[in-house]
Every structure is written in structure tokens, then in C-alpha cells.
Design an enzyme around this catalytic site. Sequence first.
Site, short mmCIF file in Angstrom:
data_model
loop_
_atom_site.label_atom_id
_atom_site.label_comp_id
_atom_site.label_asym_id
_atom_site.label_seq_id
_atom_site.Cartn_x
_atom_site.Cartn_y
_atom_site.Cartn_z
N HIS A 1 26.79 28.11 17.86
CA HIS A 1 27.54 29.36 18.07
C HIS A 1 28.06 29.55 19.47
CE1 HIS A 1 27.15 31.70 14.33
NE2 HIS A 1 26.07 30.97 14.13
N LYS B 1 32.79 45.05 21.26
CA LYS B 1 32.02 43.79 21.22
C LYS B 1 30.96 43.88 22.31
CE LYS B 1 36.00 41.72 21.90
NZ LYS B 1 36.03 40.64 20.95
N ARG B 2 30.03 42.93 22.33
CA ARG B 2 29.06 42.94 23.41
C ARG B 2 29.77 42.86 24.76
NH1 ARG B 2 23.44 42.69 22.26
NH2 ARG B 2 23.20 42.53 24.51
N LYS C 1 33.94 37.85 27.93
CA LYS C 1 34.78 38.63 27.03
C LYS C 1 35.79 39.48 27.79
CE LYS C 1 31.31 38.92 23.29
NZ LYS C 1 31.98 38.56 22.02
N THR D 1 34.65 37.71 15.48
CA THR D 1 34.86 38.22 14.13
C THR D 1 35.44 39.63 14.15
OG1 THR D 1 32.51 38.82 14.07
CG2 THR D 1 33.16 36.83 12.87
N LYS E 1 38.17 41.60 11.54
CA LYS E 1 38.02 42.95 10.97
C LYS E 1 39.21 43.81 11.35
CE LYS E 1 33.12 42.53 12.06
NZ LYS E 1 32.17 42.88 13.14
C1 LIG Z 1 31.81 42.22 14.24
C2 LIG Z 1 30.81 42.76 15.17
C3 LIG Z 1 30.52 42.10 16.37
C4 LIG Z 1 31.25 40.85 16.81
O1 LIG Z 1 32.34 41.19 17.62
P1 LIG Z 1 33.12 40.08 18.47
O2 LIG Z 1 34.30 40.80 18.97
O3 LIG Z 1 33.46 39.00 17.53
O4 LIG Z 1 32.19 39.65 19.54
C5 LIG Z 1 29.58 42.64 17.21
N1 LIG Z 1 28.93 43.78 16.89
C6 LIG Z 1 29.18 44.43 15.75
C7 LIG Z 1 28.45 45.69 15.47
C8 LIG Z 1 30.12 43.95 14.85
O5 LIG Z 1 30.34 44.62 13.71
#
Ligand SMILES: *Cc1c(COP(=O)(O)O)cnc(C)c1O
Length: 812
Positions: free
Chosen positions: A348, A534-535, A540, A642, A646
Amino acid sequence: MNLTVQEFIEEYKTQFQTMFAYSYEEGTTEQHYTALGIFIKNYLSRHWKETRESYIKEGAKQVYYFSMEFLPGRQLRNNAYNLGILDIIKEGLTELDLSFDSIAEAEADPALGNGGLGRLASCFMDSLASLSIPGNGNGIRYQYGLFRQKFVDGYQVEVPENWLRNRNVWETRNNKSTCLVRFGGNVWLEPNDKGYYEAKYENTLNVLAVPYDTPMVGYRNNKVNNLRLWSAEIPVEEEANYHTLDEIQPISEITQVLYPDDSNYEGQLLRLKQEYFMVSAGVQSIIRHFRKYNVPRKNIPDKIAIHINDTHPALAIPELMRILMDEEHLTWDQAWEITQKTCSYTNHTILREALEKWPIDMMKELLPRIYMIIEEINRRFVDYHLPLYGERITWQTAILQNGVVNMAHLAVIGSHSVNGVAKLHTDILMSDVLKDFFEIYPERFNNKTNGITQRRWVHLANPELTALIDEKIGEEWKRNPAELKVFKGFEQDEETLKQVAEIKLNNKKRLADYIEEVKGIQVNPRALFDVQIKRLHAYKRQHLNALHILHRYLEIKRNPDKEVVPRVFIFGAKAAPSYVYAKQIIKVINSIADLVNNDPDIGDKLKVVFFENYGVSLAEKIIPAADIGEQISLASMEASGTSNMKLMANGALTMATLDGANIEIKDFVGEDNIFIFGLTDKEVYELKANQSYQSKELYETNEQLRRVLDALKDGTIPGLNGEGSAIFDSLVHYNDEYFVLKDFESYVDAQNRADALYAKPMEWTRKSLLNIASSAPFSADYTIKRYADDIWKVKQYFTGDEGVQPLDEPLA
Ligand SMILES: *Cc1c(COP(=O)(O)O)cnc(C)c1O
């Protein structure tokens, strides 16, 4: 057994009264949540049992997805929906004068994961069940989830998340399937007269692993799979040996808290204990279950696939070896062949600091038998490869190196498949991070681009959009996501575009109300909603986003009369508690928000909203309202992402670097329907290799950039205590590790293109529609189908014409 509204009402009233000895009219929202959850769990229990029994009866091969993290989100709505009883329940509750929405909000959101990795595991659980694939999750039932984030004066403060405070209606404690996990002590092998060595233990710490099973409900196919989460307890027969809480601590702490570090795990003993605890309990219960199949042990790989989600569960490899040799009395060679054929591994991350390594001394002391086995795997690997590949490659791929156990190497060597999570990421694994392994085992490497479940992220999170798609193209896309591309046919249909725009506006109005409610900030729903969720991590690059906001702010101040496209910048992000720099970025963004939101010159032109406590439930509120999704990691750093998927599925346009799955998103949606900017991965590699990047030069020569950077430390932003200067220093004086300044201009440029497009609403909405209609390839249903066909070799078990249908390959 089709439930009618009247039946539901009667059964629900009885259910409520049985549980609380009150009439439903006197119930609190929490009580209604509990009663409704139990109602649904009872409703699905027959399918749960029958699914398990039918897999055994058919001798089905089963997948076990081992993950230290799951991020399932609330389950009430999702379960009712997949069971096909959501509308009936809603209607029934309305007749009882109860609100389904408020009841659903009463559910705790289990934060048993940090971010993308855990959420992926949960999307996969949903797809496995919906595709009628025998697939189980295996993880830890952390008593406390990821910390609850609060802001105090703009600083992140962490509060314990006691998600189990109220009853968890979904789980079933399964006392029948407990097992014992041993730590420490002494281990030795003793030859016996039956012709094998027996492993003898003394002075071990014995821990009882108790499984809590949670139903994973398939989409309208009567299939319910199992998520098994383990909890650590004192073995019953040893209870008398424990007297005080202090003595219990070494056991109870094992499943107490989730490690809050998203990417770099501190090498801590407790973390290693957690990993082995989960893995050992999981593998033991799998082998026990296998016996029900009554086939020879050499057929284990025909009946079982164990998937290792990142290296955290990689001890499944030596643990399976241990059980096959010490308990099943197979030879090393027999056990090794079975283990390799059974296990597969997903990588990952390419972040060096996140590649897991454990000190040999620690491993030896905590897991003496497991360490013996790892040592032997390593010895055989080296002996075999040294003559074939020579010193360099052999030592660079060894499991034991410089006093540490390299977990990625263990995972690659012990698995038959190694996959990355987006095309670029897999390429980087093969050409860089795991290059030497690619030379030795080229056939093991493959790509499986991540996916998301449209059921949670579109059907449920965005019901109006879902109803519109149903109306335009029929409902088939819900069972066969590839059908969604039919929606592209409406890109020139003005009526449809108006409807898409109106739905987005409605979603934005709802989010605007929520922003006002929880943040007290008034935002204009007609402004462009620009979302980064995101985190919080330097790679990022939330700070790149922050610099752009500052740039806009300064521009508006300099040209107060110039017309601008109004924007609302929305953030959600938790930082690891020990990650100082990430926390400084949070503070700076919060302070910029204070500056911007309270400046009367700015008004609706610019607003900044940083939500507290980002998690699945918040994501479900934000994503349907997004116009732009920010995916701005430094190229090569984000394995897949991800949230990008979404957001596009909900009609957001992506603002992206050519990183992770953004590249595939661009390929599907077309480069005219996405905003691309910044360095490519090759350019990044080159700049790193020739060390030619000098961020300070950019600061000195680019006036626009200098103004923005100076604002970090010249008092423009109120309330800072050196955080702005810390970021300034990292970018200017410490040469900007993540090339923020290098990408700044191209980022601002892309943002200006976004403004220009937003000023033409029909054009914008047409691209938004194309994003929605191009999102099907990122359905986790496809991702899981590919894992099932290529890696696990497991079948779908259809009993009729239901659920998600066998899928055409949409990527071709
Ligand atoms: C989808 C999701 C992530 C992943 O987000 P990235 O932008 O891909 O890092 C992290 N936290 C939550 C709660 C999510 O639903």
C-alpha cells in the site's frame, strides 16, 4: 419473505417493548437505534447462518482478508438497503412518527482504521458479499477506535473514541470459536517417537482470543458474509492467577487501541503483539474451519486464500507454517508449498518510513517460535538465491537485515501474488521499491487498482442523484455498474444537465446548513465547493492547498473590485498525534480560516471550513456536495487514493497531479474533464536523482509565491505561534521535500481554469455528468472480481438471478 410495512410496524413495536419494557412512543433516539438494529440483525440472521452452511456444503473455497484496520462506517442504513428493506422501514417509522434519519445518526461510527487502507478493506467486504463470494474479514476489535479529533484554538486535540459505550448491535460474541495465543517464554523442539519434532513451550503468556462476528450483508442476494474481529482476554482456566488490574494490563491492552499513525508505525512492542494476536487467532480459526471440509491438508490452497492487507498481517506466513508443522505435523517442504499457495499480499505504500521493520531481538523475545521459522525461511531463501543471483540481490532481498526483520520481504517471499493498488504504484513497485524481487519473481507481481462501493458512496450518500440515474437509464447499473456509461448519452441533454445541477445545489444547501450548524459559518451554496478530505500528511500536500487559499485571499485584498468566482474550501483531516508538522499545517489552515471568514472585505468570495473529526460519516455528508475534489499529492507518493473515486462518482471534477489512480481517472473521464497540473513522477524522480531542485530560488525569483510565503510569518495570519514560520522554513530553507513550491504555479493555473469553467454552469455540469458516468470502472465490485479471478481463484456462488451479476470487464 417479503416484509410489508404493516408487518414491520407490528414487529418493531413488539421488538421495542421486549427490549425496553416501554412502549415505543416513550423511547429515546438511542433506544430506537438499538431496537431497529436488533430488528435488522434478527432479520438477516437466517441468511447469515445459511450462507455459512451453504459454503461448507458446497465445499467452497473461502477468502480471508486479513487487515489490521477496517473502517466500516455506520451499518444500519447500509444493511437495510442491501437487504432490500430500507424503504419499508422508513415508511413504517414515518407512520410511527419516528425519523429514520435521526435514528440512523445515533449509531456510533466505528473508527477501527486510520484512512484509505481500512476503508478499502470495508468496501471490499461489501463487494465480496454482494458478488456472492465466500469472503471473510479478519481483524481486531479495538476497544477504542481512532481518536476523536477536536480543535482548541485551531490546534488538534485528541480525545478517546469509546465507540462501544452503547451496545454494538451488529456484533455476536462467539464463545465457541475462541483460541489461545502464546507470547514470550521459552520454546524448544523435542524429537518424539512418532517421527517428528514436537514444539515445547514454557513460561509463555497465554492470551484468549475471543471472536466477535459482524454480518457483512450482500446487495439483494440473501448472502451474509462474516467479519471476525478478535478481542484479547484472560484464559478462563488461568483467571485465578490474575489478581490486580495491573496484572491484567498486558493482556487487556492488546486490543485496547488502534495505532493512530497512518503511514509510519513506530516500532512498538504492543503493535507487534497486536499483529501476532490477530494473525495467530485468525489462522488457527481458519485451520479449524478447514477440518469441516474433510479433505487432505495438501488441498488447503484449494479451499483457503489468506490475503495480507499491507505488511501488518504478514506474520500469517510463519504462523501458518507453525501450525502446519507443529500441530499438523507436515514437513517443512509440504508446509511451505501450502503456505505460499495460500497467501497473497497487497503493498500500500512506497513511503520508506512506512515499510515495516521489527528489531530481531524484539521478535525473538516476544515470538520465539515464529522467529525460529522466519530465520529458517530466510536461511533457505538465501541459500537458494545466492548462487543464482549473487550477493547484491540476495542480501538486498533477504528478510533479516542489519538486526531487523523486513516485513515486506517476508510478505513477498511467502506469497504467490504481490499487488500494487494503481497502475503507477505497481510500476513503481516493480521498477523501484521491490525491483530486486521483480527480477527474482516477475510472475508474482500484478496490479489491482483500488475501488469503492457505489452502494454506500452513491446509492445511499446521494439518493437524489441515484434516483435521477434510475430515471434516465433504468436500475440495471446498480447490479451491473458498467451500465452507468449509458448515462454519458445525456451529456448534451439540457434537461438532464439542469437536473444534475439542481441535485448538486440541493446537496450543497444541505451541507451549507450543516456547516452553519456545527461550525457557525455561513457559506453560499452557489459558491464553488472545493473539497480536500483525507489524512493530513505532507505528501498529500494540504499545505499546497493552503498556499493557494492565501494567494486568493491576497489577490482579493489587492483587487477588491475585481469579480471572482466565489469558493468555499472544505477540509477534513486527522493528523497522527506525534506528527508535529501535520499538526502545524492544521493549525495554519484553521488560522487562515479565521482570517478569511472574518474579513468583511472578503464576504462570500472566499470561505474556509475545516471540519473536526473527519471519518466515514462526515465523508458521506461532504462528498455529494463537492464541486472539486483535491487530489494533489506529489506525483509517485499516493499509492492509489480512493476519495478521488468517491468524489468523481458524485460529480466532482478532480483537481489532480498525475499520481495514483488519478491517472486512471484521467484516462476514463478524458483529459478535458479533469484539471491536471504539476510534476510527473518521472520529473520528480529526476529532480531527486540529480538534486537540482533549489526551493529557495523559487522563493527569491517568483514574486507571487514570495508574497504568499511571507504571509505565513509576517503577522498576516492571526493567532499563530510559529506554525506558519515552521512551514515557511520547511518549504524555503529545508528545500521543500514534497516540491510544493515547484508545483505552486501550475496549481494556481489549474485553479484559474476551474474558475473559468465554473463561470459557465452548463459546461461545468456537462463535465460533472461525464465524471459520474465514467466512474463505474472504480467500483470495488470490479476490483474484487479481479482479485477473485487472478489471485484468490474463488468462485461466485449464485443461487439465482440476484445480487450483483457476473461482470463484464469495464476497463477493456
Ligand atoms: C475514502 C476515505 C479515505 C481515503 O482518502 P484518500 O483521499 O484516498 O486518502 C480516508 N478516510 C475516510 C474516512 C475515507 O472514507
